[in-house]
Enzyme design. Structure first.
Site, short mmCIF file in Angstrom:
data_model
loop_
_atom_site.label_atom_id
_atom_site.label_comp_id
_atom_site.label_asym_id
_atom_site.label_seq_id
_atom_site.Cartn_x
_atom_site.Cartn_y
_atom_site.Cartn_z
N LYS A 129 9.33 -7.76 75.10
CA LYS A 129 8.36 -6.91 74.39
C LYS A 129 9.01 -6.47 73.09
O LYS A 129 10.24 -6.43 72.99
CB LYS A 129 8.03 -5.69 75.24
CG LYS A 129 6.75 -4.99 74.84
CD LYS A 129 5.52 -5.62 75.43
CE LYS A 129 4.25 -4.97 74.89
NZ LYS A 129 3.06 -5.43 75.62
N ASP A 169 -0.45 -6.28 70.83
CA ASP A 169 -0.51 -5.13 71.75
C ASP A 169 -1.15 -4.02 70.92
O ASP A 169 -1.82 -4.31 69.92
CB ASP A 169 0.90 -4.76 72.25
CG ASP A 169 0.87 -3.75 73.40
OD1 ASP A 169 0.61 -4.15 74.54
OD2 ASP A 169 1.07 -2.54 73.17
P1 NDP Z 1 -5.57 -1.45 70.62
O1 NDP Z 1 -4.66 -1.02 69.55
O2 NDP Z 1 -6.56 -2.51 70.35
O3 NDP Z 1 -6.37 -0.19 71.21
C1 NDP Z 1 -5.70 0.91 71.73
C2 NDP Z 1 -6.72 1.96 72.12
O4 NDP Z 1 -6.05 3.01 72.83
C3 NDP Z 1 -7.39 2.61 70.93
O5 NDP Z 1 -8.67 3.04 71.29
C4 NDP Z 1 -6.46 3.79 70.66
O6 NDP Z 1 -7.10 4.86 69.96
C5 NDP Z 1 -6.09 4.21 72.05
N1 NDP Z 1 -4.76 4.84 72.05
C6 NDP Z 1 -3.61 4.30 71.56
N2 NDP Z 1 -2.59 5.16 71.70
C7 NDP Z 1 -3.10 6.26 72.28
C8 NDP Z 1 -2.56 7.49 72.69
N3 NDP Z 1 -1.25 7.77 72.50
N4 NDP Z 1 -3.38 8.39 73.29
C9 NDP Z 1 -4.69 8.10 73.48
N5 NDP Z 1 -5.27 6.95 73.09
C10 NDP Z 1 -4.49 6.04 72.52
O7 NDP Z 1 -4.61 -1.87 71.85
P2 NDP Z 1 -4.94 -2.78 73.09
O8 NDP Z 1 -6.35 -2.56 73.52
O9 NDP Z 1 -4.46 -4.13 72.82
O10 NDP Z 1 -3.95 -2.16 74.20
C11 NDP Z 1 -4.34 -1.08 75.04
C12 NDP Z 1 -3.41 -1.03 76.24
O11 NDP Z 1 -3.50 -2.28 76.97
C13 NDP Z 1 -1.93 -0.86 75.95
O12 NDP Z 1 -1.34 -0.12 76.98
C14 NDP Z 1 -1.40 -2.28 75.99
O13 NDP Z 1 -0.01 -2.31 76.25
C15 NDP Z 1 -2.20 -2.83 77.15
N6 NDP Z 1 -2.31 -4.28 77.20
C16 NDP Z 1 -2.82 -4.98 76.16
C17 NDP Z 1 -2.95 -6.34 76.23
C18 NDP Z 1 -3.62 -7.13 75.17
O14 NDP Z 1 -3.86 -8.33 75.39
N7 NDP Z 1 -3.98 -6.56 74.03
C19 NDP Z 1 -2.45 -7.10 77.41
C20 NDP Z 1 -2.01 -6.25 78.50
C21 NDP Z 1 -1.93 -4.90 78.35
P3 NDP Z 1 -6.88 5.01 68.36
O15 NDP Z 1 -7.71 3.93 67.76
O16 NDP Z 1 -7.36 6.38 68.08
O17 NDP Z 1 -5.41 4.83 68.13
#
Ligand code: NDP
Length: 449
Positions: A129, A169
């Site tokens: 990662k 991510d």
């Molecule tokens: P994105 O950046 O596309 O979206 C993240 C979302 O979570 C946004 O709505 C963001 O809000 C919110 N968010 C981020 N940080 C915080 C925080 N500290 N507190 C509250 N809300 C938060 O990321 P992904 O959708 O790709 O990833 C989301 C999760 O899924 C992560 O944990 C990631 O590790 C996991 N994941 C992702 C994969 C992928 O293929 N993308 C694969 C497997 C797991 P805002 O816009 O306001 O920041």
């Protein structure tokens, strides 16, 4: 939960001492080691060959300076990380996260989880990662491009299609992957599948964008089926409104459910008529705006500040898809009181250990991230296969492979949980099933590193 054996307790103490001030990493390791106590008893050869001591230590951790120039001509400096955790079963594989909360401990926790998740997919991928404390929010496209180019200038020295294949991510989507890929190609003068999540015009795979969210729903549907139930007719709450959340919502609708609440890091929206997903996509994917803008065009919906309160919304299925430790014990109690049937982690470690205990004690179907969100990296693995073949599969072909992989993960996790005496405990099952393949590979390869 606490340790039964002195061996695991001592190992955990050593991890805490050797990796100080990294609470997320400690949390992730503790969850796995707790599940490993019966494995260590059954397989003493893993203890004598130091498998447990070796698996909690990254093979390599790289930290670097990332300097770039903002639109005002000022020099900005961020930190870059890549943790290459375990390569026993394949090249390191795992996403890059750009968020101000990123530090070495966060990347280690994510890299550690990735080892077991990647193993569960059945594909030959090791765990890694990376990321940076750079915040893409509010930056111009030019600033994001200059940052990504600088980040890749150093990262390129450490990755390769047979060595380490990063992906997206939090904060790293198609735009960032494109800028980084362009820079890698310029530096190395070769067109290879060194990143996944690429655009469809230059080696990306169909379904990769949707894969984590879709996969999370496929896994949840499998869990529900063990109780002769399904998504059909259920109310679903999904935290986040990023890549994972949006496509989990899309699949939940396709499976006949209604998504009633979604969030971003500022707050959440509730729409009793069902969230209008096209509107959320427009706001978040195209306009990059805040989710509270939704209510202006959707009468009957409401917005509340504070994303953690989203778990007060009544639902039968909850999919935390935002970030780590976003759902605590108190929130889990509320969900249980409101009749939740299934919770699946679209995000990595979004539920605190206390929340997980509440779900397990109350017999809520609980899908841990290692299993439930493995669809993203699985489809990245399929992207790597297509790149190696210089060939593309259709949407239906990739989606059907994704569905099979999620079904197999469910079957294998359930079988391991059953073998170790607790059939409905997918935390136990996923950790053990993911671990055994990696441990076996490490054992057979000897003590070389
Ligand atoms: P994105 O950046 O596309 O979206 C993240 C979302 O979570 C946004 O709505 C963001 O809000 C919110 N968010 C981020 N940080 C915080 C925080 N500290 N507190 C509250 N809300 C938060 O990321 P992904 O959708 O790709 O990833 C989301 C999760 O899924 C992560 O944990 C990631 O590790 C996991 N994941 C992702 C994969 C992928 O293929 N993308 C694969 C497997 C797991 P805002 O816009 O306001 O920041």
């Amino acid at each position: 939960m606490s340790f039964r054996t002195e061996y695991m307790k001592d190992l955990m103490s050593r991890v805490e001492k050797n990796h100080p001030a990294q609470p997320e990493f400690h949390q992730a390791v503790k969850e796995v080691l707790l599940c490993m106590e019966p494995v260590a008893e059954k397989k003493p050869e893993y203890v004598s060959s130091g498998i447990f001591e070796r698996i909690v230590e990254p093979e390599r951790a790289i930290m670097f300076r990332v300097s770039w120039v903002d639109d005002n001509g000022n020099v900005q400096v961020n930190r870059g990380f890549r943790v290459q955790f375990n390569s026993a079963i394949g090249p390191y594989k795992g996403g890059l996260r750009f968020h101000p909360s990123v530090n070495l401990g966060v990347i280690k926790f994510l890299g550690f989880e990735q080892i077991f998740k990647n193993s569960l997919t059945g594909l030959p991928m090791g765990g890694g990662k990376g990321g940076s404390d750079f915040d893409p929010k509010g930056k111009s496209d030019g600033e994001v491009m200059r940052f990504c180019q600088s980040f890749m200038t150093e990262l390129a020295k450490h990755i390769g299609q047979n060595t380490d294949v990063p992906a997206g991510d939090i904060g790293v989507g198609a735009r960032e992957i494109g800028f980084m890929y362009g820079q890698y190609k310029r530096l190395q003068n070769e067109f290879t599948g060194v990143l996944t999540g690429k655009g469809l015009t230059y080696g990306g795979s169909l379904v990769r964008t949707q894969a984590t969210g879709y996969g999370c729903c496929y896994f949840t549907e499998e869990m529900l089926a063990t109780r002769s139930d399904s998504f059909a007719g259920k109310d679903v709450v999904i935290s986040g409104s990023g890549n994972v959340a949006i496509y989990a919502a899309e699949k939940a609708y396709e499976l006949g459910a209604k998504v009633v609440a979604m969030s971003d890091s500022n707050g959440y929206i509730y729409d009793p008529n069902g969230i209008d997903l096209d509107a959320v996509k427009q706001l978040k994917e195209v306009e990059r705006k805040r989710i509270k803008e939704y209510v202006a065009s959707h009468p009957g919906s409401t917005y509340e500040d504070g994303c953690h309160n989203i778990w007060n919304v009544k639902c039968e299925i909850a999919l935390p898809c935002a970030t780590q430790n976003e759902l605590n014990g108190a929130a889990a109690e509320v969900l249980v009181k409101n009749g939740v049937l299934a919770v699946a982690e679209g995000a990595n470690m979004p539920c605190t250990p206390e929340a997980v205990d509440v779900f397990l004690e109350n017999k809520v179907l609980f899908g841990p991230g290692k299993a439930a969100n493995a669809g993203g990296v699985a489809t990245s693995g399929l992207e790597m296969s297509q790149n190696s073949m210089r060939y593309n599969w259709s949407f239906e072909e990739v989606d059907s492979k994704l569905k099979d992989i999620m079904k197999n993960i469910h079957t294998n996790a359930r079988a391991a949980a059953t073998e170790y005496g607790d059939a409905d405990n997918y935390v136990l099952g996923a950790n053990i099933a993911g671990f055994l393949k990696v441990a076996d590979a490490m054992y057979m390869q000897g003590v070389a590193y």
